[in-house]
Design a protein around this motif. Structure first.
Motif, PDB file in Angstrom:
ATOM      1  N   SER A 173      23.413   8.171  64.114  1.00 34.62           N
ATOM      2  CA  SER A 173      23.524   7.857  62.692  1.00 34.62           C
ATOM      3  C   SER A 173      24.772   7.035  62.394  1.00 34.62           C
ATOM      4  CB  SER A 173      23.539   9.151  61.872  1.00 34.62           C
ATOM      5  OG  SER A 173      23.812   8.897  60.516  1.00 34.62           O
ATOM      6  N   HIS A 174      25.915   7.455  62.973  1.00 36.28           N
ATOM      7  CA  HIS A 174      27.178   6.786  62.639  1.00 36.28           C
ATOM      8  C   HIS A 174      27.413   5.516  63.444  1.00 36.28           C
ATOM      9  CE1 HIS A 174      29.121   9.610  59.788  1.00 36.28           C
ATOM     10  NE2 HIS A 174      28.177  10.385  60.247  1.00 36.28           N
ATOM     11  N   ASP A 222      19.981  10.618  57.056  1.00 38.45           N
ATOM     12  CA  ASP A 222      21.277   9.941  57.071  1.00 38.45           C
ATOM     13  C   ASP A 222      21.214   8.683  57.933  1.00 38.45           C
ATOM     14  OD1 ASP A 222      24.075   9.933  56.333  1.00 38.45           O
ATOM     15  OD2 ASP A 222      24.525  10.433  58.417  1.00 38.45           O
ATOM     16  N   ARG A 230      22.104   5.235  56.065  1.00 37.70           N
ATOM     17  CA  ARG A 230      23.287   4.441  56.421  1.00 37.70           C
ATOM     18  C   ARG A 230      22.902   3.033  56.867  1.00 37.70           C
ATOM     19  NH1 ARG A 230      28.044   7.273  56.989  1.00 37.70           N
ATOM     20  NH2 ARG A 230      27.811   9.526  56.914  1.00 37.70           N
ATOM     21  N   ALA A 254      23.365   7.613  50.103  1.00 34.94           N
ATOM     22  CA  ALA A 254      22.912   6.318  50.621  1.00 34.94           C
ATOM     23  C   ALA A 254      22.565   5.368  49.477  1.00 34.94           C
ATOM     24  CB  ALA A 254      21.700   6.522  51.529  1.00 34.94           C
ATOM     25  N   TYR A 281      31.328   0.454  59.692  1.00 36.46           N
ATOM     26  CA  TYR A 281      30.000   1.049  59.485  1.00 36.46           C
ATOM     27  C   TYR A 281      30.193   2.548  59.385  1.00 36.46           C
ATOM     28  CZ  TYR A 281      25.043   2.108  60.163  1.00 36.46           C
ATOM     29  OH  TYR A 281      23.750   2.554  59.998  1.00 36.46           O
ATOM     30  N   TRP A 282      30.241   3.026  58.126  1.00 33.98           N
ATOM     31  CA  TRP A 282      30.398   4.479  57.959  1.00 33.98           C
ATOM     32  C   TRP A 282      29.752   4.953  56.689  1.00 33.98           C
ATOM     33  CZ3 TRP A 282      33.942   1.464  55.547  1.00 33.98           C
ATOM     34  CH2 TRP A 282      34.559   1.940  54.385  1.00 33.98           C
TER      35      TRP A 282
END
Length: 594
Positions: free
Chosen positions: A334-335, A367, A371, A400, A593-594
């Protein structure tokens, strides 16, 4: 009274004496097979099934097993009805309380089979703690007090554990304070420490630990796990390192629970290499929890690909991941924006490891999509979930939507949140952020008035920084620090150097309808900037600065801190609500990117 075996009294029956002696002898290495063999031998030799001495020693042997057989224990107790001796009844209560069915302990007690004594209440309170049944726990507490048994230290210890497990840490502390210092034992201290640690009260953990050391009480591995947990929660790295040194001195570093807590500490303080080192030094003592701790630690620190590589090594070692391991793997995807990889791991979790998706896994998938900007796909995913949707997944979607300015879907998520978890301050903030991001200031004002009317309070943002073994806390615009004047002078210097570096404030991150100049000032006084200014003033040049923030870092502060790390040649590690940001040389580990 005579039995049916040649007129001997039950207490002098040679087979009984022999079996009791063997049950005692095997207590050093108890075995269910041994217990059943000796039980059968006694019955075949004519010892009555209801003999209290046989039942007493048999139950004690069963209670010594790693996984005591509850059904067998109850069968033995049933033979003693209607008047079982208190020891046998209490032993079965203890077995039931630690079994997968702790409610049976409460059900047995409700039958009032024998008068309660000094050993009746601890297992009952343990059962209440495992069930998180505060009402039953308070009832048992009142009964113990009525019977004059609530002042015993092992009853008090059980009460401390119960209230801590149920989240009533103040009640737990009150009971703990009622125990005279000279009567407190290791269980007393550990129960209190664990209660504070489990309820997110790290400062209180450290206070209790100091009190423990002040009275020269020797901690054990469980003590140190609670202290390490407390240090990790507030990012107190220096304290954690001192605890690590102490653990090495007293020979506790070989304890797998301590090793796992050390991995967690270093990961939560942004020291990934130290976490890796502890992991490697554990050697054969590593458990699945150890692998999981490092995988999650790498993921939240922005090293998602390394986390996935470690998971691959874990699989090659033939270790079976747990549900939590897979949460870490999906979090890493995801992150890092690895959408396809995330779905591949999700499918493998179900097909290869037979792990049924829990709401935490499904939340990671929402998530993952959100994201990556696939907000509509995330919304559709929630609607087709195999489990009932909860507030967390809708909150994830709302976040989001705020990030990607998807107003219609955001309002749909809000409608579900109002039903599932009304009054949650974070939801109001997310919707307010969304309205502000799309310029709907009238809606922002209406929402904030609603918050005031409904008594919804927003958690104020704060940042923690540890310097010289002390943790300092700052809030936005804070002037309570005794060196406040120097801190604000440093902020002014930072702002000037940022402007010369080409920094332009992102005033869109100020979610208020005020003048641009006021917005720039507000951004400059965010809590993490105050903490960084203080650290620059007070720490040695070249040393890393570590910040722990309770909210998500805003986009403007993220840009500013990248430049500060370059201007002052400092590594700045910020742990916010959801992840770590390692700022160095003008860039961030999250790659924006977070």
């Amino acid at each position: 009274m005579l039995d049916g075996a040649g007129g001997r009294t039950p207490s002098t029956h040679p087979a009984l004496r022999h079996c009791v002696a063997l049950l005692r002898l095997h207590l050093a290495a108890p075995s269910l097979a041994t217990a059943k063999q000796l039980h059968a031998r006694a019955l075949r030799a004519g010892v009555p099934p209801a003999h209290p001495l046989l039942a007493k020693h048999l139950l004690f042997h069963l209670a010594s097993l790693r996984a005591p057989p509850l059904r067998y224990a109850i069968a033995v107790l049933t033979r003693l009805l209607p008047d079982p001796d208190p020891f046998s009844l209490n032993t079965v209560l203890r077995i039931a309380a630690s079994s997968p069915r702790p409610s049976l302990a409460l059900a047995l007690h409700a039958r009032r089979l024998a008068p309660p004594d000094t050993h009746t209440y601890p297992p009952l309170l343990q059962a209440c703690a495992r069930l998180l049944s505060l009402r039953d726990g308070e009832r048992i507490h009142a009964e113990a007090a009525k019977n004059g048994l609530a002042t015993l230290v092992f009853v008090k210890n059980s009460l401390v554990h119960l209230y801590g497990a149920c989240g009533l840490f103040e009640s737990a502390h009150r009971v703990f304070d009622e125990i005279p210092v000279r009567e407190r034992n290791l269980v007393s201290w550990n129960s209190m420490l664990n209660g504070f640690a489990a309820n997110g009260r790290p400062n209180e953990v450290l206070t209790i630990f100091r009190e423990m050391l002040d009275v020269n009480f020797m901690p054990d591995g469980f003590t140190m796990v609670s202290v390490l947990t407390g240090s990790a929660e507030i990012g107190a790295l220096a304290l954690g390192r001192r605890v690590h040194v102490y653990l090495t001195k007293v020979g506790l570093v070989g304890n797998s629970h301590v090793g796992n807590a050390l991995i967690d500490l270093y990961a939560k303080c942004g020291c990934v290499e130290d976490a890796r080192r502890v992991f490697e030094e554990m050697g054969t003592g590593r458990t699945v929890v150890s692998w999981t701790s490092l995988i999650v630690g790498l993921a939240v620190n922005g090293f998602g690909k390394e986390a996935l590589e470690l998971f691959g090594v874990m699989e090659r070692e033939k270790l079976v991941p747990t549900e939590i391991t897979m949460v870490g793997v999906l979090y890493a995807c995801s992150h890092c924006g690895l959408v396809d990889d995330g779905f591949t791991y999700f499918d493998r979790m179900k097909e290869e490891y037979n792990i049924a998706p829990r709401i935490e896994h499904l939340g990671c998938m929402v998530d993952l999509l959100g994201r990556a900007g696939k907000v509509k796909e995330a919304y559709d995913y929630i609607l087709t979930m195999p489990l009932e949707q909860n507030a967390v997944v809708w909150r994830t979607l709302l976040g989001a939507c705020a990030m990607h300015k998807k107003l219609e879907l955001g309002e749909a998520a809000w409608a579900h949140l109002v039903e599932l978890d009304p009054g949650h301050s974070g939801d109001y903030v997310l919707l307010s952020n969304l309205y502000a991001a799309v310029g709907r200031w009238a809606d922002v004002h209406v929402l904030r008035k609603t918050m005031v009317k409904d008594g919804v309070r927003k958690n104020p943002g704060h940042s923690l920084v540890e310097l010289r073994n002390y943790v300092y806390e700052f809030v936005m615009g804070d002037r309570s620090h005794p060196e406040s004047e120097q801190i604000y002078q440093m902020l002014a210097e930072i702002a000037d150097r940022l402007r010369r570096e080409g920094y332009i404030p992102r005033t869109s991150n100020v979610l208020a309808d005020i003048e641009e100049e006021e917005k720039e000032t507000a951004l400059n006084y965010h809590s993490e900037r105050l903490a960084i200014a203080f650290a620059l003033l007070k720490s040695l040049s070249g040393t890393p600065i570590r910040i722990v923030k309770n909210l998500r870092v805003c986009g403007d502060c993220h840009t500013a801190i990248k430049l500060i790390s370059k201007i002052y040649d400092r590594e700045i590690i910020v742990r916010d609500r959801s992840r770590f940001h390692h700022f160095k040389g003008g860039s961030c580990s999250c790659k924006d990117y977070w």
